[in-house]
Design a protein around this motif. Structure first.
Motif, PDB file in Angstrom:
ATOM      1  N   GLY A   1     -13.744   0.010  -2.517  1.00 19.18           N
ATOM      2  CA  GLY A   1     -13.848  -1.355  -3.293  1.00 19.18           C
ATOM      3  C   GLY A   1     -12.703  -1.788  -4.210  1.00 19.18           C
ATOM      4  O   GLY A   1     -12.472  -2.550  -4.761  1.00 19.18           O
ATOM      5  N   VAL A   2     -11.584  -1.015  -4.308  1.00 19.70           N
ATOM      6  CA  VAL A   2     -10.313  -1.103  -5.110  1.00 19.70           C
ATOM      7  C   VAL A   2      -9.134  -1.540  -4.027  1.00 19.70           C
ATOM      8  O   VAL A   2      -9.183  -1.029  -3.056  1.00 19.70           O
ATOM      9  N   ARG A   3      -8.540  -2.496  -4.782  1.00 17.69           N
ATOM     10  CA  ARG A   3      -7.382  -2.862  -3.925  1.00 17.69           C
ATOM     11  C   ARG A   3      -6.252  -1.682  -4.146  1.00 17.69           C
ATOM     12  O   ARG A   3      -5.775  -1.194  -5.092  1.00 17.69           O
ATOM     13  N   LEU A   4      -5.842  -1.069  -3.163  1.00 17.92           N
ATOM     14  CA  LEU A   4      -5.058   0.139  -3.205  1.00 17.92           C
ATOM     15  C   LEU A   4      -3.578  -0.391  -2.996  1.00 17.92           C
ATOM     16  O   LEU A   4      -2.658   0.444  -3.592  1.00 17.92           O
ATOM     17  N   ALA A   5      -3.474  -1.346  -2.288  1.00 19.13           N
ATOM     18  CA  ALA A   5      -1.961  -1.801  -1.807  1.00 19.13           C
ATOM     19  C   ALA A   5      -1.915  -3.114  -1.455  1.00 19.13           C
ATOM     20  O   ALA A   5      -3.076  -3.659  -0.805  1.00 19.13           O
ATOM     21  N   GLU A   6      -0.877  -3.784  -1.572  1.00 19.55           N
ATOM     22  CA  GLU A   6      -0.732  -5.276  -0.956  1.00 19.55           C
ATOM     23  C   GLU A   6       0.856  -5.483  -0.718  1.00 19.55           C
ATOM     24  O   GLU A   6       1.855  -5.005  -1.348  1.00 19.55           O
ATOM     25  N   GLY A   7       1.176  -5.899   0.389  1.00 17.80           N
ATOM     26  CA  GLY A   7       2.383  -6.312   0.666  1.00 17.80           C
ATOM     27  C   GLY A   7       2.607  -6.631   2.103  1.00 17.80           C
ATOM     28  O   GLY A   7       1.553  -7.060   2.770  1.00 17.80           O
ATOM     29  N   THR A   8       3.925  -6.733   2.841  1.00 15.48           N
ATOM     30  CA  THR A   8       4.007  -6.796   4.177  1.00 15.48           C
ATOM     31  C   THR A   8       3.424  -5.964   5.031  1.00 15.48           C
ATOM     32  O   THR A   8       3.406  -4.718   4.585  1.00 15.48           O
ATOM     33  N   PRO A   9       3.227  -6.067   6.346  1.00 17.28           N
ATOM     34  CA  PRO A   9       2.615  -5.310   7.075  1.00 17.28           C
ATOM     35  C   PRO A   9       3.494  -3.938   7.122  1.00 17.28           C
ATOM     36  O   PRO A   9       3.277  -2.856   7.152  1.00 17.28           O
ATOM     37  N   ALA A  10       5.027  -4.195   7.273  1.00  9.68           N
ATOM     38  CA  ALA A  10       5.836  -3.036   7.452  1.00  9.68           C
ATOM     39  C   ALA A  10       5.773  -2.239   6.214  1.00  9.68           C
ATOM     40  O   ALA A  10       5.846  -0.765   6.045  1.00  9.68           O
TER      41      ALA A  10
ATOM     42  N   VAL B   1       0.210 -10.435  13.458  1.00 12.23           N
ATOM     43  CA  VAL B   1      -0.174 -11.651  12.858  1.00 12.23           C
ATOM     44  C   VAL B   1       0.259 -11.858  11.352  1.00 12.23           C
ATOM     45  O   VAL B   1       0.390 -12.977  10.899  1.00 12.23           O
ATOM     46  N   SER B   2       0.133 -10.874  10.858  1.00  7.10           N
ATOM     47  CA  SER B   2      -0.338 -10.787   9.086  1.00  7.10           C
ATOM     48  C   SER B   2       0.963 -11.126   8.334  1.00  7.10           C
ATOM     49  O   SER B   2       2.052 -10.482   8.696  1.00  7.10           O
ATOM     50  N   ASP B   3       1.160 -12.079   7.530  1.00  2.77           N
ATOM     51  CA  ASP B   3       2.034 -12.380   6.610  1.00  2.77           C
ATOM     52  C   ASP B   3       2.139 -11.397   5.343  1.00  2.77           C
ATOM     53  O   ASP B   3       3.100 -10.852   4.806  1.00  2.77           O
ATOM     54  N   LYS B   4       0.707 -10.978   5.161  1.00  2.00           N
ATOM     55  CA  LYS B   4       0.622 -10.076   4.158  1.00  2.00           C
ATOM     56  C   LYS B   4      -0.643  -9.286   4.408  1.00  2.00           C
ATOM     57  O   LYS B   4      -1.689  -9.816   5.122  1.00  2.00           O
ATOM     58  N   VAL B   5      -0.764  -7.917   3.889  1.00  2.00           N
ATOM     59  CA  VAL B   5      -1.863  -7.091   4.174  1.00  2.00           C
ATOM     60  C   VAL B   5      -2.600  -6.676   2.629  1.00  2.00           C
ATOM     61  O   VAL B   5      -1.334  -6.181   2.032  1.00  2.00           O
ATOM     62  N   VAL B   6      -3.725  -6.686   2.418  1.00  2.00           N
ATOM     63  CA  VAL B   6      -4.258  -6.286   1.189  1.00  2.00           C
ATOM     64  C   VAL B   6      -4.976  -4.891   1.902  1.00  2.00           C
ATOM     65  O   VAL B   6      -5.910  -4.924   2.835  1.00  2.00           O
ATOM     66  N   VAL B   7      -5.020  -3.760   1.169  1.00  2.00           N
ATOM     67  CA  VAL B   7      -5.569  -2.568   1.690  1.00  2.00           C
ATOM     68  C   VAL B   7      -6.799  -2.323   0.430  1.00  2.00           C
ATOM     69  O   VAL B   7      -6.401  -2.268  -0.514  1.00  2.00           O
ATOM     70  N   LEU B   8      -8.018  -2.195   0.938  1.00  2.00           N
ATOM     71  CA  LEU B   8      -9.040  -1.953   0.047  1.00  2.00           C
ATOM     72  C   LEU B   8      -9.457  -0.382   0.368  1.00  2.00           C
ATOM     73  O   LEU B   8      -9.265  -0.059   1.478  1.00  2.00           O
ATOM     74  N   ASN B   9      -9.813   0.217  -0.743  1.00  2.00           N
ATOM     75  CA  ASN B   9     -10.558   1.628  -0.500  1.00  2.00           C
ATOM     76  C   ASN B   9     -11.460   1.948  -1.598  1.00  2.00           C
ATOM     77  O   ASN B   9     -10.934   1.797  -2.695  1.00  2.00           O
TER      78      ASN B   9
END
Ligand SMILES: Nc1ncnc2c1ncn2[C@@H]1O[C@H](COP(=O)(O)OP(=O)(O)OP(=O)(O)O)[C@@H](O)[C@H]1O
Length: 255
Positions: A227-236, A217-225
């Protein structure tokens, strides 16, 4: 285009623990953005910061409105809606009645006017029923409007929870683990509902451990680890990010 949601350097501190640390990202109108990460990464805390449930620093904007520092009610009135992990539906009344409770709480129909069935209250009530039925139809569960909530499956309840959150027009819908406990078929229905809402212009922020749903479903994914934003981008893109795979230690790939 002005982002629907904009986070700038958002942090949350609990005594000695920085649960969310300097997180920034944006969500466009009608975009579905998932926030994923290992247990304890700060996902729920970030939701709570956006909704005003915990004190945060940095800035959260909804369109041009600064939400940071506002009360839970002011943030809800600005158009931020959310569901909770334990649902909170009334079990012994019908689906449509549950939606009407949500509407009454937010439409502010004065008690006296309602009790005396004044024309103004009747008009608002009629408008509320129309809106509730429209939502149930949009979500493919209009056939359940007269069903008692206690007779519904977990998946149907989850969709009703979302409908109730949206009983008042929303700009941003925040869902905390909506797929937990659902069957594959129910997750497919949820998937369709989220895409329909996004097409309708609602921005969706999703915390979810069911990665198949996230990736679909996601257009975009933000990854937290931590408490810090580790990555952001398309699911792929996120799925192949070495830092993300490292954070999900033990997984050779994300799904
Ligand atoms: N009210 C609180 N007081 C103190 N510490 C808290 C509080 N709420 C959360 N934490 C801590 O903040 C960190 C982030 O927790 P949070 O619940 O946001 O993580 P999460 O990513 O949602 O985890 P999960 O996937 O397990 O739900 C954890 O270390 C947690 O123990």
């Amino acid at each position: 285009m002005t982002p629907r949601l904009k986070l700038e350097g958002v942090s949350v501190q609990f005594a000695g623990l920085r649960a969310v640390s300097d997180v920034s990202f944006e969500v466009a109108p009608g975009e579905i953005c998932a926030v994923i990460g290992p247990n304890g990464a700060g996902k729920s805390t970030l939701f709570n910061a956006i909704g005003g449930y915990v004190r945060s620093t940095g800035r959260v904007h909804l369109n041009d409105t600064l939400l940071t520092g506002r009360s839970i009610h002011q943030i809800a009135a600005a158009g931020v809606r959310r569901t909770f992990q334990n649902g909170g539906l009334f079990q012994d009344i019908t689906v449509i009645e549950n939606l009407m409770v949500g509407l009454h709480q937010t439409h502010n129909i004065p008690l006296v006017a309602g009790a005396l069935a004044l024309p103004s209250a009747r008009r608002m009530e009629g408008e509320a029923i129309r809106r509730a039925r429209e939502l149930l139809d949009l979500m493919g569960i209009l056939n359940l409007e007269r069903a008692l909530v206690r007779d519904l499956s977990s998946g149907q309840r989850r969709i009703v929870e979302i409908a109730r959150a949206l009983a008042v027009p929303a700009k941003l819908l925040m869902l905390d683990e909506p797929a937990v406990g659902l069957t594959t078929l129910e997750i497919e229905h949820l998937d369709q509902v989220l895409k329909t809402l996004a097409r309708d212009g609602i921005s969706v922020l999703l915390v979810e451990h069911v990665l198949d749903l996230v990736m679909s479903v996601s257009d975009k994914v933000v990854v937290l680890n931590s408490g810090v934003r580790l990555a952001e981008g398309t699911p792929a893109a996120v799925k192949q990010d070495p830092a993300v795979l490292e954070a999900y230690l033990g997984y050779s790939e994300l799904c």
